[in-house]
Design an enzyme around this catalytic site. Structure first.
Site, PDB file in Angstrom:
ATOM      1  N   CYS C 168       0.791  -1.228   0.000  1.00  0.00           N
ATOM      2  CA  CYS C 168       0.000   0.000   0.000  1.00  0.00           C
ATOM      3  C   CYS C 168       0.826   1.282   0.000  1.00  0.00           C
ATOM      4  CB  CYS C 168      -0.963  -0.023   1.173  1.00  0.00           C
ATOM      5  SG  CYS C 168      -1.883  -1.572   1.211  1.00  0.00           S
ATOM      6  N   HIS C 299      -2.469   8.384   6.107  1.00  0.00           N
ATOM      7  CA  HIS C 299      -2.744   7.073   5.496  1.00  0.00           C
ATOM      8  C   HIS C 299      -4.164   6.660   5.915  1.00  0.00           C
ATOM      9  CE1 HIS C 299      -1.899   3.306   3.602  1.00  0.00           C
ATOM     10  NE2 HIS C 299      -1.987   2.603   4.709  1.00  0.00           N
ATOM     11  N   HIS C 334      -9.636   2.420   0.225  1.00  0.00           N
ATOM     12  CA  HIS C 334      -8.190   2.243   0.213  1.00  0.00           C
ATOM     13  C   HIS C 334      -7.796   1.655  -1.129  1.00  0.00           C
ATOM     14  CE1 HIS C 334      -4.162   1.575   1.091  1.00  0.00           C
ATOM     15  NE2 HIS C 334      -4.214   0.704   2.078  1.00  0.00           N
TER      16      HIS C 334
END
Lengths: 339, 85, 404
Positions: C168, C299, C334
């Site tokens: 990620c 994040h 996400h």
């Protein structure tokens, strides 16, 4: 700008490259050829080992030995290249999705399937919080990692960088790749292989080390411009074709081997031409084995006999150029010098 | 009950790839996580799936595992009480 | 703090173009409008057949593969995966937005990021590969470099091209490498970013980790239940200072840092050590104090573990007063390997609009940290934006975007 030296080179491959002092190569045959596994328990604790697929084991063990050989506890960066990533666990998780119709799935193979697993496991094992990156660009995966490492040592005051390339065969996808190659008369002829080769790059000059002078990658190159590109790359490093003692080429038996024939025409007759994929197999990071071979040749000042087509040995082996491409794209030049 | 405990030990060794262990190495009251057997949060997720698949017990919050997976004895008691298959 | 790079003449990195496709819009303008109107793109899964459909919410791009193929004028027999399709749409927009033309006069590099490569096709066709000839074109599109090659070829980029995959944080690392290629003088122009399509593989993978929420995600909330997956692509055109004399510069990339948490394969450490180190390095490269940061695009995945760990790291870096911070994953979900690029584009937009994007769905502060994200649109003077991206394997990266 600092110079960049290769302090250690370690390879797990279809050859006895991990254990032996000097390489005795034997030709491999078959559709797919596995790497020779070292005793992993010497390098990895059992609680960690139990979750690892082949590629992660190969990568962690090769990295660990490369650091040992260079006398380094923690590198200042960890750079990994992998073309197919953790395909073994990817296949395992994907097949359990298909077989169980998305039910009763467990996390381990998914967690271990991400492309950065090898780099992450090396960092975790070493408790190394430094810069960590993973390159996954087909036949330029390892070269991208190497280029990043060179950038760090030459331009960014980084002292020691661990760089490696790793790919595992897996059990299913590789058969489809092989099937398509075999259906094509111009397809890849050498076995599909696997392996892990790791190197420590350093700004520190030591006795009898190899200097990594430069690397250049190109996504696409026409065969007509190849010689000019090679000569331009050499002259950027103040060299001419006749200063190259050995040319290490990535021939795999497919029709794109024409590129290697064309490249070798840029060099004088005395230049020794070697190819290596008949010993390690073809895979996206096979060129890391080629670099390992180049380092071995410069350090030992010997060329393994099975590699030589003619007996014409040069008296001194100082400068090596590696050239690799895959299916006519993803070209890479790597330049090495003994010092 | 001792049969269930033996079964659980075999399952845990198999599912978690604890190749170097045999069921007799695991005592009923040994801690499975941390200092005992040394299992971690990924193992806990594996065991949660085992509970669902083999015993029909569904946990929705991974935190519940902390209590249930304390030891083979605790786990066996929990399964005996809650199992649906 | 020592600054080893401070005295060296480094080339500045200008951002001259951006492009994006995400759950909140198929173009830059649509994304901008959704952000300015606090409109989330998270909803039910429609493009993928999955048993998990009723238990998850996702941030899907609202175009089918056929619509994307039409828009891109691709031949019918193409072997583009959805990852490549999304990537090409966004990369083309970035080039157009920047007004550059890609030709032999200036070498243009391309660095892309993805997590599972061509998995969206592989997972459908795997068992047909041996027997069905028409599916076999997707064997070669599986590896992670494939989408990058296709985009580079379509843009006419032949030189330095590569792909990064660090879960990620992938796109943040792609952007960082691009910046380093420019500051070190290797390239004067490079297009950087990432693309990731949703797949059954990823949905089920995160499901096994028990970190998917069955409702819209609530980053930095005490009662957060987990994340929503998303799909997206975004790219930025980076150019060296001297290339931009007569050009419209959108923002500058002034800082970047990459560190490893070295704690656990998937979980973040309680102290957020990797995140802390990444932010610290980025501030050092940018030669900024933490108090110079006006907005943090966190994040903020909305998993119990990430948001607590990141909050600890933010507290360690910024202390009091905490700058405005928010997670735009409440808009897009996400988007994994693309997230760093999506949030880079949102950071540039925050500088352009002088606006802090809201952290949607926030109600209650996390008890341990007491941090409160900015939960409504807020206009203010913004000079520097810090953006975080963290991934499996402890990979943590931070980027800093500045008006100058």
């Amino acid at each position: 700008m600092n110079s960049c030296y290769i302090h250690s080179a370690v390879s797990i491959s279809a050859q006895n490259s991990f254990e032996l002092e000097f390489l005795e190569l034997f030709e491999i045959s078959g559709k797919n050829v596995e790497a020779i596994a070292p005793n992993y328990k010497e390098y990895i604790s059992p609680m960690v080992l139990r979750r690892m697929a082949t590629g992660v084991k190969m990568g962690v063990a090769a990295a660990s030995k490369a650091l040992q050989n260079a006398n380094i506890d923690k590198p200042n960066a960890i750079l990994t290249g992998t073309g197919m990533g953790c395909i073994e666990d990817t296949e395992k998780f994907l097949n359990s999705i298909i077989a169980n119709d998305e039910e009763f799935l467990t996390p381990t193979s998914f967690i271990q399937s991400t492309h950065n697993t090898v780099g992450a496991q090396i960092a975790l094992g070493l408790q190394c919080k430094a810069y960590n990156n993973t390159y996954v660009h087909g036949a330029l995966s390892f070269e991208s990692a190497l280029l990043d490492g060179l950038l760090m040592v030459q331009n960014e005051e980084t002292k020691n960088v661990l760089v490696g390339g790793v790919d595992e065969l897996g059990t299913e996808f590789v058969d489809y790749v092989r099937m398509l190659e075999d259906q094509n008369p111009n397809g890849i002829k050498v076995p599909i292989g696997e392996g892990a080769s790791f190197f420590v790059l350093s700004s520190e000059k030591k006795h009898n080390v190899v200097e990594l002078l430069g690397i250049k990658t190109s996504s696409k190159l026409s065969i007509h411009s190849l010689q000019n590109e090679l000569i331009a790359f050499l002259s950027h490093h103040h060299l001419k074709p006749d200063s190259i003692d050995v040319l290490i080429l990535g021939n795999n038996g497919d029709s794109f081997d024409d590129y290697y024939d064309e490249a070798s025409k840029a060099f004088p007759q005395e230049t020794i031409n070697l190819s290596y994929k008949q010993f390690c197999g073809e895979f996206y990071t096979a060129s890391a084995f080629g670099l390992f071979l180049g380092c071995e040749i410069l350090k030992s000042q010997q060329i393994p006999e099975t590699l030589l087509q003619h007996k014409a040995q040069k008296t001194s082996l100082k400068t090596i150029l590696l050239y690799n491409q895959f299916k006519g794209r993803d070209h890479s030049f790597i330049l090495l010098r003994q010092c | 009950m001792s049969e269930l405990k033996q079964e659980l030990k075999e399952k845990i060794i198999d599912i978690l790839n604890l190749e170097d262990l045999s069921p007799s190495d695991i005592n009923n009251n040994d801690a499975l996580f941390g200092d005992g057997l040394g299992l971690d949060s990924i193992d806990a997720l594996e065991l949660i799936v085992m509970l669902d698949k083999d015993f029909g017990i569904q946990l929705t919050d991974p935190k519940q595992g902390k209590e249930i997976f304390k030891s083979i004895s605790v786990l066996a008691d929990y399964i005996a009480e809650h199992r649906k298959k | 703090m020592p600054n080893i790079e401070k005295n060296k003449a480094r080339k500045g990195v200008a951002i001259t173009g951006i492009g994006i496709i995400s759950a909140i819009g198929n173009t830059l303008e649509e994304n901008r409008i959704s952000l300015l109107s606090s409109q989330s793109g998270i909803g039910d899964v429609t493009q993928i057949k999955t048993k998990q459909a009723s238990q998850i919410k996702v941030g899907e791009v609202k175009l089918t593969n056929d619509e994307l193929i039409d828009q891109l004028n691709l031949p019918k027999d193409n072997n583009f995966t959805r990852t490549a399709l999304l990537g090409l749409v966004a990369a083309k927009e970035a080039v157009k937005n920047s007004g550059i033309s890609i030709d032999a006069s200036i070498e243009t590099g391309f660095i892309s990021a993805t997590s599972v490569g061509g998995m969206d096709k592989t997972e459908i066709h795997l068992k047909d590969f041996p027997s069905k000839r028409e599916t076999q074109k997707y064997v070669s599109s599986h590896h992670a470099g494939d989408s990058t090659q296709k985009i580079a070829d379509a843009l006419g980029i032949n030189g330095f091209v590569t792909t990064i995959s660090t879960a990620c944080s992938s796109a943040a690392n792609a952007i960082m490498l691009g910046a380093r290629m420019i500051t070190s003088g290797q390239l004067d122009r490079v297009i950087v970013g990432g693309t990731d399509a949703l797949s059954k593989f990823t949905i089920n993978g995160f499901k096994t980790l028990m970190i998917l929420s069955d409702d819209v995600c609530t980053p930095f909330d005490e009662d957060r239940k987990g994340l929503n997956l998303g799909e997206a692509a975004a790219y930025l055109v980076l150019e060296s200072d001297e290339m931009t004399k007569n050009k419209n510069v959108l923002a500058y990339l002034t800082g970047y840092g990459n560190a490893n948490d070295a704690f656990h394969q998937t979980a973040s450490s309680e102290t957020g050590e990797g995140a802390f180190l990444a932010m610290q390095k980025a501030l050092q490269i940018a030669d900024l104090k933490s108090s110079d940061i006006n907005y943090v695009n966190a994040h903020g995945t909305a998993t119990p573990n990430n948001d607590l760990s990141e909050s600890m790291a933010l507290t360690r870096i910024f202390g009091e007063p905490m700058p405005d911070f928010s997670s735009t994953k409440s808009f897009t979900g996400h988007t994994l390997a693309a997230a760093g690029a999506i949030e880079a584009v949102f950071s540039v937009m925050a500088l352009q609009e002088q606006t802090v994007w809201p952290n949607l769905n926030f109600r209650t502060k996390i008890e341990e940290t007491g941090l409160e994200p900015t939960s409504v649109l807020k206009t203010k003077n913004i000079q520097n934006v810090l953006s975080n991206s963290f991934g499996f394997g402890g990979n943590c990266s931070t980027l800093i975007f500045s008006k100058r």
